[in-house]
Design a protein around this motif. Structure first.
Motif, PDB file in Angstrom:
ATOM      1  N   PRO A  84       0.912  -1.240  -0.076  1.00 24.57           N
ATOM      2  CA  PRO A  84      -0.079  -0.011  -0.053  1.00 24.57           C
ATOM      3  C   PRO A  84       0.783   1.249   0.000  1.00 24.57           C
ATOM      4  CG  PRO A  84      -0.016  -0.867   2.463  1.00 24.57           C
ATOM      5  CD  PRO A  84       0.680  -1.678   1.339  1.00 24.57           C
ATOM      6  N   ARG A  85       0.264   2.511  -0.437  1.00 30.59           N
ATOM      7  CA  ARG A  85       1.071   3.600  -0.498  1.00 30.59           C
ATOM      8  C   ARG A  85       1.355   4.021   0.617  1.00 30.59           C
ATOM      9  NH1 ARG A  85       2.119   5.240  -5.336  1.00 30.59           N
ATOM     10  NH2 ARG A  85       2.762   7.363  -5.909  1.00 30.59           N
ATOM     11  N   ASP A  90       9.065   1.656   0.468  1.00 28.45           N
ATOM     12  CA  ASP A  90       9.777   0.625   1.249  1.00 28.45           C
ATOM     13  C   ASP A  90       8.816  -0.418   1.502  1.00 28.45           C
ATOM     14  OD1 ASP A  90      10.884  -0.780   3.514  1.00 28.45           O
ATOM     15  OD2 ASP A  90      10.750   0.683   4.949  1.00 28.45           O
ATOM     16  N   ASN A  91       9.388  -1.381   0.692  1.00 29.62           N
ATOM     17  CA  ASN A  91       8.598  -2.902   0.633  1.00 29.62           C
ATOM     18  C   ASN A  91       8.789  -3.662   1.755  1.00 29.62           C
ATOM     19  OD1 ASN A  91       7.200  -1.899  -2.056  1.00 29.62           O
ATOM     20  ND2 ASN A  91       9.330  -1.986  -2.599  1.00 29.62           N
ATOM     21  N   SER A  92       9.083  -3.275   2.748  1.00 31.28           N
ATOM     22  CA  SER A  92       9.581  -4.369   3.747  1.00 31.28           C
ATOM     23  C   SER A  92       8.437  -5.067   4.395  1.00 31.28           C
ATOM     24  CB  SER A  92      10.349  -3.527   4.966  1.00 31.28           C
ATOM     25  OG  SER A  92      11.576  -3.072   4.368  1.00 31.28           O
ATOM     26  N   TYR A  93       7.380  -4.493   4.806  1.00 40.19           N
ATOM     27  CA  TYR A  93       6.302  -5.195   5.516  1.00 40.19           C
ATOM     28  C   TYR A  93       5.833  -6.491   4.530  1.00 40.19           C
ATOM     29  CZ  TYR A  93       2.130  -6.559   7.574  1.00 40.19           C
ATOM     30  OH  TYR A  93       1.178  -7.620   8.331  1.00 40.19           O
ATOM     31  N   ILE A  94       5.706  -6.055   3.069  1.00 37.48           N
ATOM     32  CA  ILE A  94       5.148  -7.115   2.096  1.00 37.48           C
ATOM     33  C   ILE A  94       6.260  -8.140   1.834  1.00 37.48           C
ATOM     34  CG2 ILE A  94       4.656  -7.230  -0.185  1.00 37.48           C
ATOM     35  CD1 ILE A  94       2.738  -5.987   1.296  1.00 37.48           C
ATOM     36  N   HIS A 108       3.904  -7.760  -5.058  1.00 32.56           N
ATOM     37  CA  HIS A 108       3.991  -6.586  -5.890  1.00 32.56           C
ATOM     38  C   HIS A 108       4.823  -5.481  -4.842  1.00 32.56           C
ATOM     39  CE1 HIS A 108       2.487  -6.945 -10.098  1.00 32.56           C
ATOM     40  NE2 HIS A 108       2.695  -8.234  -9.800  1.00 32.56           N
ATOM     41  N   GLY A 109       5.753  -4.680  -5.432  1.00 34.40           N
ATOM     42  CA  GLY A 109       6.069  -3.500  -4.424  1.00 34.40           C
ATOM     43  C   GLY A 109       5.919  -2.111  -5.094  1.00 34.40           C
ATOM     44  N   LEU A 110       6.267  -0.924  -4.497  1.00 34.49           N
ATOM     45  CA  LEU A 110       6.140   0.151  -5.086  1.00 34.49           C
ATOM     46  C   LEU A 110       7.661   0.522  -5.211  1.00 34.49           C
ATOM     47  CD1 LEU A 110       3.644   1.955  -3.098  1.00 34.49           C
ATOM     48  CD2 LEU A 110       3.287   0.604  -5.292  1.00 34.49           C
ATOM     49  N   GLU A 128      16.731 -10.100  -4.858  1.00 36.18           N
ATOM     50  CA  GLU A 128      16.745 -10.320  -3.434  1.00 36.18           C
ATOM     51  C   GLU A 128      15.654 -10.539  -2.366  1.00 36.18           C
ATOM     52  OE1 GLU A 128      19.956  -9.910  -2.435  1.00 36.18           O
ATOM     53  OE2 GLU A 128      20.674  -9.461  -4.528  1.00 36.18           O
ATOM     54  N   HIS A 129      14.437 -10.097  -2.932  1.00 35.05           N
ATOM     55  CA  HIS A 129      13.311 -10.567  -2.021  1.00 35.05           C
ATOM     56  C   HIS A 129      12.279 -11.313  -2.721  1.00 35.05           C
ATOM     57  CE1 HIS A 129      14.746  -7.959   1.116  1.00 35.05           C
ATOM     58  NE2 HIS A 129      15.080  -6.959   0.371  1.00 35.05           N
ATOM     59  N   GLY A 130      12.293 -11.777  -3.962  1.00 32.27           N
ATOM     60  CA  GLY A 130      11.436 -12.647  -4.700  1.00 32.27           C
ATOM     61  C   GLY A 130      10.166 -12.109  -4.933  1.00 32.27           C
ATOM     62  N   PHE A 131      10.034 -10.773  -5.197  1.00 32.77           N
ATOM     63  CA  PHE A 131       8.836 -10.277  -5.812  1.00 32.77           C
ATOM     64  C   PHE A 131       8.848 -10.461  -7.365  1.00 32.77           C
ATOM     65  CE2 PHE A 131       9.125  -8.238  -1.755  1.00 32.77           C
ATOM     66  CZ  PHE A 131       8.267  -7.086  -1.551  1.00 32.77           C
ATOM     67  N   GLN A 132       7.444 -10.619  -7.526  1.00 31.20           N
ATOM     68  CA  GLN A 132       7.125 -10.939  -8.932  1.00 31.20           C
ATOM     69  C   GLN A 132       6.834  -9.750  -9.866  1.00 31.20           C
ATOM     70  OE1 GLN A 132       4.948 -14.284 -10.007  1.00 31.20           O
ATOM     71  NE2 GLN A 132       5.710 -15.538  -8.161  1.00 31.20           N
ATOM     72  N   GLY A 133       6.794  -8.330  -8.984  1.00 31.07           N
ATOM     73  CA  GLY A 133       6.476  -7.260  -9.866  1.00 31.07           C
ATOM     74  C   GLY A 133       6.468  -6.084  -9.063  1.00 31.07           C
ATOM     75  N   MET A 134       5.820  -4.904  -9.867  1.00 30.55           N
ATOM     76  CA  MET A 134       5.763  -3.674  -9.174  1.00 30.55           C
ATOM     77  C   MET A 134       4.562  -3.011  -9.614  1.00 30.55           C
ATOM     78  SD  MET A 134       8.374  -2.860  -7.314  1.00 30.55           S
ATOM     79  CE  MET A 134       9.542  -3.965  -6.857  1.00 30.55           C
ATOM     80  N   ARG A 135       3.885  -2.166  -8.850  1.00 30.96           N
ATOM     81  CA  ARG A 135       2.765  -1.375  -9.076  1.00 30.96           C
ATOM     82  C   ARG A 135       3.274   0.216  -9.140  1.00 30.96           C
ATOM     83  NH1 ARG A 135      -2.442   0.715  -5.683  1.00 30.96           N
ATOM     84  NH2 ARG A 135      -4.096   0.384  -7.214  1.00 30.96           N
ATOM     85  N   PHE A 136       2.708   0.656 -10.417  1.00 33.95           N
ATOM     86  CA  PHE A 136       2.949   2.091 -10.554  1.00 33.95           C
ATOM     87  C   PHE A 136       1.569   2.618 -10.621  1.00 33.95           C
ATOM     88  CE2 PHE A 136       6.465  -0.010 -12.586  1.00 33.95           C
ATOM     89  CZ  PHE A 136       7.691   0.620 -11.958  1.00 33.95           C
ATOM     90  N   SER A 137       1.695   4.070  -9.853  1.00 33.27           N
ATOM     91  CA  SER A 137       0.252   4.690  -9.932  1.00 33.27           C
ATOM     92  C   SER A 137       0.337   6.187 -10.498  1.00 33.27           C
ATOM     93  CB  SER A 137       0.220   4.919  -8.482  1.00 33.27           C
ATOM     94  OG  SER A 137      -0.122   3.607  -7.798  1.00 33.27           O
ATOM     95  N   PRO A 138       0.448   6.119 -11.759  1.00 35.23           N
ATOM     96  CA  PRO A 138       0.577   7.497 -12.509  1.00 35.23           C
ATOM     97  C   PRO A 138      -0.707   8.233 -12.201  1.00 35.23           C
ATOM     98  CG  PRO A 138       0.116   5.839 -14.059  1.00 35.23           C
ATOM     99  CD  PRO A 138       0.710   5.178 -12.696  1.00 35.23           C
TER     100      PRO A 138
END
Length: 308
Positions: A84-85, A90-94, A108-110, A128-138
């Motif tokens: 969440p925004r 910082d994607n540490s909690y996810i 997914h991180g930001l 490093e953390h195994g994320f599969q993607g990212m979210r962008f919010s234009p």
């Protein structure tokens, strides 16, 4: 997105949680994948810092443990965690949630789209953390052109190399920029959130809304056909003012290009889970049974790699 419209939750939290805990399970053989799940905790070791509203804080927690319980109660198989925004970049909690529950979730991180090292940040969270993607919010930068700037070409090339998925919280007038990148980088899978965010407050929202339909020709693009309360003017279930929008996206993209997501776990402000599923199973009555199977789970298998 999360706080002001949900204050009413506090008055009835206890009863709502009891009702959710007692809710009916889904059909036992149906694959259910929640493709957009934002979780957050109030633990100070995961500090908040919204990039546009630094003082914004959630009033209640929606931790990963609530989602694990909800998945058990309703028979959900997997979920895609989205940072969440509240946490800014910082994607540490996810990452912590993914580490503690590796058999249930992908993540997914930001990352800051205007960071000159944005491609490096993508690589960090994926490798490093195994994320599969990212979210962008234009959507938060309505006048910006970073989405399809040449400065972002290295980011998209790195996403192709890593097999990363991008999901976009985006306004209708920004769709041509996304279409440009979809054409340039066909190896990047793209998810458009919240049905493309049509604005029902406009006298005629359809010309802007249809700009998203140009993405239909790119087979690596899926539409999140979910969360009708994000779009509705009535804010009352079953959100009938949104049904023509859902129908139009279905007719344009077909049942193989749609996915489902709830947005958040317990506590549930807008819709309890049984209503989330009822909206797909009964309110959107133009879907075929096969469409529903795809929308609620099977299509997600074409986008992410879930634990086995």
């Amino acid at each position: 997105m999360l706080v002001a419209s949900r204050r009413a939750f506090l008055a009835g939290a206890g009863a709502g949680l009891l009702m959710a805990a007692a809710g009916p399970r889904s059909e036992p053989d149906r694959l259910l994948i929640d493709t957009h799940l934002e979780v957050w905790d109030l633990d100070p070791k995961f500090p908040f810092g919204h990039p546009e509203r630094p003082d914004l804080r959630p009033e209640v927690a929606a931790p990963i443990e609530n989602q694990v319980a909800q998945m058990r109660d309703y028979g959900l198989d997997f979920a895609v965690l989205v940072n969440p925004r509240y946490y800014s970049w910082d994607n540490s909690y996810i990452a912590d949630c993914l580490r503690r529950h590796p058999t249930r979730f992908v993540a997914h991180g930001l990352i800051d789209p205007e960071d000159p090292r944005v491609a490096d940040r993508l690589r960090h969270w994926v490798v490093e953390h195994g994320f599969q993607g990212m979210r962008f919010s234009p959507i938060y930068h309505p006048d910006s052109t970073w989405l399809n700037s040449e400065a972002h070409y290295p980011l998209w090339r790195e996403a192709e190399r890593l097999g990363a998925v991008f999901n976009f919280y985006i306004l209708p007038h920004q769709m041509p920029m996304l279409a440009d990148m979809a054409a340039r980088f066909p190896g990047v899978k793209i998810v458009v959130d919240h049905l493309g965010k049509p604005d029902l407050r406009l006298r005629d929202p359809w010309p802007e809304f249809r700009k998203m339909f140009a993405l239909e020709k790119y087979p690596q693009v899926w539409i999140s056909a979910s969360e009708p309360y994000e779009l509705s003017l009535t804010k009352r279930y079953p959100y009938r003012d949104t049904i023509p929008l859902f129908r139009a996206v279905y007719e344009e993209f077909g049942g193989r290009r749609l996915i489902w997501g709830t947005g958040y776990p317990r506590p549930r402000w807008e819709l309890p889970m049984e209503k989330e599923l009822e909206f797909v199973d009964e309110v959107l009555d133009f879907y075929t049974p096969e469409d529903r199977e795809r929308l609620l789970g099977r299509n997600a298998l074409d986008i992410w790699t879930f634990p086995t």
